[in-house]
Write a protein that holds these residues in place. Structure first.
Motif, PDB file in Angstrom:
ATOM      1  N   SER A   1       0.832  -1.203   0.000  1.00 37.33           N
ATOM      2  CA  SER A   1       0.000   0.000   0.000  1.00 37.33           C
ATOM      3  C   SER A   1       0.867   1.253   0.000  1.00 37.33           C
ATOM      4  N   LYS A   2       0.393   2.263  -0.727  1.00 38.25           N
ATOM      5  CA  LYS A   2       1.145   3.517  -0.817  1.00 38.25           C
ATOM      6  C   LYS A   2       0.180   4.679  -1.010  1.00 38.25           C
ATOM      7  N   HIS A   3       0.627   5.860  -0.600  1.00 37.67           N
ATOM      8  CA  HIS A   3      -0.130   7.069  -0.900  1.00 37.67           C
ATOM      9  C   HIS A   3       0.317   7.586  -2.266  1.00 37.67           C
TER      10      HIS A   3
ATOM     11  N   LYS B   1      -8.056   4.146   1.200  1.00 44.74           N
ATOM     12  CA  LYS B   1      -8.365   4.353   2.614  1.00 44.74           C
ATOM     13  C   LYS B   1      -7.833   5.713   3.031  1.00 44.74           C
ATOM     14  N   THR B   2      -8.561   6.354   3.910  1.00 46.59           N
ATOM     15  CA  THR B   2      -8.136   7.645   4.439  1.00 46.59           C
ATOM     16  C   THR B   2      -7.224   7.422   5.628  1.00 46.59           C
ATOM     17  N   GLU B   3      -6.124   8.122   5.627  1.00 45.77           N
ATOM     18  CA  GLU B   3      -5.160   8.044   6.729  1.00 45.77           C
ATOM     19  C   GLU B   3      -5.075   9.423   7.367  1.00 45.77           C
ATOM     20  N   MET B   4      -5.404   9.485   8.627  1.00 44.05           N
ATOM     21  CA  MET B   4      -5.340  10.755   9.350  1.00 44.05           C
ATOM     22  C   MET B   4      -3.904  10.983   9.810  1.00 44.05           C
TER      23      MET B   4
ATOM     24  N   PRO C   1      -2.866  17.556   6.677  1.00 41.68           N
ATOM     25  CA  PRO C   1      -4.127  17.122   6.060  1.00 41.68           C
ATOM     26  C   PRO C   1      -4.183  15.595   5.934  1.00 41.68           C
ATOM     27  N   LYS C   2      -5.386  15.070   5.885  1.00 37.04           N
ATOM     28  CA  LYS C   2      -5.530  13.623   5.697  1.00 37.04           C
ATOM     29  C   LYS C   2      -4.949  13.256   4.333  1.00 37.04           C
ATOM     30  N   ARG C   3      -4.558  12.013   4.207  1.00 37.14           N
ATOM     31  CA  ARG C   3      -4.067  11.549   2.913  1.00 37.14           C
ATOM     32  C   ARG C   3      -4.704  10.205   2.612  1.00 37.14           C
ATOM     33  N   TYR C   4      -4.669   9.859   1.344  1.00 33.97           N
ATOM     34  CA  TYR C   4      -5.275   8.618   0.901  1.00 33.97           C
ATOM     35  C   TYR C   4      -4.180   7.597   0.614  1.00 33.97           C
TER      36      TYR C   4
END
Length: 177
Positions: free
Chosen positions: A15-17, A56-59, A64-67
């Protein structure tokens, strides 16, 4: 260029942003023009719609949040299809050759053989063209092509043919096992 392969290949590894995907593609391909936000994020959105990736949203604290994107089983299947499907015309394109070479170990054996055969065919055509060009250089006619570039290009083509032969011999060894 098949950006689908590049994006999905990054997610095969975990998984990666989005920024990490982009940064890794630029590193692997050695070219910062290959992918940008205007090409990456619409593809990720399309992949999500098709069920190839999950977002998935990562707080983050004070940011800011990132996906974060993860590949699905359907996405892995699509990756292998994209990677293994190519034509002689596709493999004439240096970036397409480089992509397949970057993920060579993930190609099935038949696709590896086809890849090497196609690229060798193209390199031999290129070498023949260079040999024709050398006749012009040898005659000292007006050239739009310097002698230095001719020799540089010829050496690169010969080296690539050597690499193809090395990889072919390794494949032959696998076939015997």
């Amino acid at each position: 260029m098949d950006i689908e392969v590049l994006i999905l290949a990054q997610l095969i590894k975990g998984s990666k942003h989005g920024y990490e995907i982009k940064k890794n593609i630029i590193f692997v391909m050695g070219n910062d023009k290959i992918v940008n936000n205007n090409s990456l994020y619409p593809k990720l959105k399309l992949f999500e719609k098709r069920g190839w990736v999950i977002k998935k949203t990562e707080m983050q604290e004070r940011r800011p949040k990132r996906y974060v994107y993860s590949i699905t089983a359907e996405g892995e299947e699509r990756f292998h299809i994209c990677l293994n499907e190519f034509s002689l015309e596709t493999i004439r394109i240096d970036n397409e050759w480089s992509i397949r070479l970057a993920y060579y170990e993930l190609l099935d054996l038949e696709a590896r053989r086809r890849l090497l055969d196609y690229r060798e065919t193209y390199m031999k055509e290129k070498l023949e063209h260079l040999q024709q060009l050398s006749l012009v250089i040898g005659n000292g006619e007006d050239l739009d092509y310097s002698e230095e570039l001719y020799f540089y290009t010829r050496n690169m083509v010969l080296r690539e043919i050597e690499l193809i032969h090395e990889l072919s011999h390794k494949l032959d060894s696998l076939d015997k096992d």
